[in-house]
Design a protein around this motif. Structure first.
Motif, PDB file in Angstrom:
ATOM      1  N   LEU A   1      77.433 -11.191 117.479  1.00  0.00           N
ATOM      2  CA  LEU A   1      78.463 -12.132 117.819  1.00  0.00           C
ATOM      3  C   LEU A   1      79.733 -11.707 118.106  1.00  0.00           C
ATOM      4  CD1 LEU A   1      77.103 -14.994 115.318  1.00  0.00           C
ATOM      5  CD2 LEU A   1      76.754 -15.100 118.020  1.00  0.00           C
ATOM      6  N   LEU A   2      80.129 -10.635 117.720  1.00  0.00           N
ATOM      7  CA  LEU A   2      81.437 -10.183 117.851  1.00  0.00           C
ATOM      8  C   LEU A   2      81.418  -9.318 119.210  1.00  0.00           C
ATOM      9  CD1 LEU A   2      82.385  -8.468 114.585  1.00  0.00           C
ATOM     10  CD2 LEU A   2      83.207 -10.510 115.644  1.00  0.00           C
ATOM     11  N   ASN A   3      80.203  -9.358 119.952  1.00  0.00           N
ATOM     12  CA  ASN A   3      80.227  -8.914 121.147  1.00  0.00           C
ATOM     13  C   ASN A   3      80.521  -9.885 122.415  1.00  0.00           C
ATOM     14  OD1 ASN A   3      79.458  -6.108 120.390  1.00  0.00           O
ATOM     15  ND2 ASN A   3      77.561  -6.752 120.360  1.00  0.00           N
TER      16      ASN A   3
ATOM     17  N   VAL B   1      85.634 -13.611 121.174  1.00  0.00           N
ATOM     18  CA  VAL B   1      85.327 -13.917 119.729  1.00  0.00           C
ATOM     19  C   VAL B   1      85.642 -12.849 118.810  1.00  0.00           C
ATOM     20  CG1 VAL B   1      83.312 -13.985 117.854  1.00  0.00           C
ATOM     21  CG2 VAL B   1      83.017 -15.108 120.145  1.00  0.00           C
ATOM     22  N   GLN B   2      86.576 -13.311 117.787  1.00  0.00           N
ATOM     23  CA  GLN B   2      87.359 -12.338 116.908  1.00  0.00           C
ATOM     24  C   GLN B   2      86.714 -12.462 115.401  1.00  0.00           C
ATOM     25  OE1 GLN B   2      91.418 -13.462 116.924  1.00  0.00           O
ATOM     26  NE2 GLN B   2      91.442 -13.901 119.117  1.00  0.00           N
ATOM     27  N   ALA B   3      86.112 -13.293 115.298  1.00  0.00           N
ATOM     28  CA  ALA B   3      85.255 -13.447 113.885  1.00  0.00           C
ATOM     29  C   ALA B   3      83.947 -14.199 113.985  1.00  0.00           C
ATOM     30  CB  ALA B   3      86.242 -14.202 112.695  1.00  0.00           C
ATOM     31  N   SER B   4      83.097 -13.925 113.393  1.00  0.00           N
ATOM     32  CA  SER B   4      81.777 -14.350 113.262  1.00  0.00           C
ATOM     33  C   SER B   4      81.185 -14.725 111.834  1.00  0.00           C
ATOM     34  CB  SER B   4      80.613 -13.624 114.048  1.00  0.00           C
ATOM     35  OG  SER B   4      80.553 -12.269 113.388  1.00  0.00           O
ATOM     36  N   PHE B   5      80.313 -15.886 111.807  1.00  0.00           N
ATOM     37  CA  PHE B   5      79.615 -16.183 110.448  1.00  0.00           C
ATOM     38  C   PHE B   5      78.116 -16.656 110.868  1.00  0.00           C
ATOM     39  CE2 PHE B   5      84.207 -16.949 110.259  1.00  0.00           C
ATOM     40  CZ  PHE B   5      84.637 -16.678 108.876  1.00  0.00           C
ATOM     41  N   VAL B   6      77.388 -16.010 110.050  1.00  0.00           N
ATOM     42  CA  VAL B   6      75.903 -16.538 110.085  1.00  0.00           C
ATOM     43  C   VAL B   6      75.621 -17.083 108.784  1.00  0.00           C
ATOM     44  CG1 VAL B   6      73.587 -15.680 110.147  1.00  0.00           C
ATOM     45  CG2 VAL B   6      75.364 -14.687 111.873  1.00  0.00           C
ATOM     46  N   LEU B   7      75.129 -18.378 108.837  1.00  0.00           N
ATOM     47  CA  LEU B   7      74.711 -19.016 107.595  1.00  0.00           C
ATOM     48  C   LEU B   7      72.983 -19.142 107.650  1.00  0.00           C
ATOM     49  CD1 LEU B   7      77.451 -20.311 108.581  1.00  0.00           C
ATOM     50  CD2 LEU B   7      76.799 -22.178 106.975  1.00  0.00           C
ATOM     51  N   TYR B   8      72.570 -18.887 106.479  1.00  0.00           N
ATOM     52  CA  TYR B   8      70.890 -18.999 106.305  1.00  0.00           C
ATOM     53  C   TYR B   8      70.484 -19.482 105.049  1.00  0.00           C
ATOM     54  CZ  TYR B   8      71.261 -14.221 104.591  1.00  0.00           C
ATOM     55  OH  TYR B   8      71.589 -13.118 103.746  1.00  0.00           O
ATOM     56  N   ARG B   9      69.252 -19.579 104.872  1.00  0.00           N
ATOM     57  CA  ARG B   9      68.719 -20.175 103.577  1.00  0.00           C
ATOM     58  C   ARG B   9      68.084 -18.753 103.095  1.00  0.00           C
ATOM     59  NH1 ARG B   9      70.316 -23.820 100.891  1.00  0.00           N
ATOM     60  NH2 ARG B   9      68.502 -23.897  99.901  1.00  0.00           N
TER      61      ARG B   9
END
Length: 164
Positions: free
Chosen positions: A86-88, A92-100
């Protein structure tokens, strides 16, 4: 050793100084094979597709933060790779991935260094450093954690604005 250097610096884009390049040059002169390093970093097709599915869910917040909220289960490596991917994205300067993961929602965060993801994830009970952070929130859904994450981002961004 060169493989670790490439991974730790994200292909010489993060935390890279003169000594890093000197070490890489030394290893290359000593016979380190850059093609073999690339092969070691390859993923199988299934892993690549799973990572792409997460990246596809991303939304951009505040014109500079990508967040992918994946309601399925994932493993930490794929989520971390998706956060890196996602930083590519331009701007975008920051990225977050949420998952279970079991009874928890896990957050994997990355930054180019302009947004402190550690400060944001500390508000969710996590930690890390300026460029890499994580959190594990027990007993909350992805949507609940997403709401808390957006509030934490707003708080940190507002704090930074008032300090400048």
């Amino acid at each position: 050793l060169l493989s670790g250097l490439v991974l730790d610096t994200k292909s010489f884009t993060m935390r890279t100084g003169v000594r890093t390049f000197e070490a890489a040059a030394f290893l290359r002169r000593a016979g380190a094979d850059t093609v073999e390093i690339k092969r070691m970093q390859q993923n199988d097709l299934n892993t690549y597709v799973r990572r792409a599915e997460i990246v596809k869910l991303a939304k951009i917040y505040y014109d500079k933060i990508a967040i992918a909220a994946y309601n399925g289960t994932s493993d930490r490596v794929i989520a971390a790779q998706a956060a890196d991917d996602l930083l590519n994205i331009s701007q975008v300067q920051a990225s977050f991935v949420l998952y279970r993961e079991g009874n928890s929602t896990v957050v994997s965060a990355r930054s180019l260094g302009t947004i402190n993801v550690q400060l944001i994830l500390e508000k969710l009970g996590g930690g890390g450093n300026l460029a890499t952070a994580g959190a594990q929130v027990r007993g909350k859904s992805v949507d609940e954690v997403l709401t808390g994450l957006i509030e934490a981002i707003e708080g940190v961004l507002n704090d930074e604005l008032t300090q400048n």
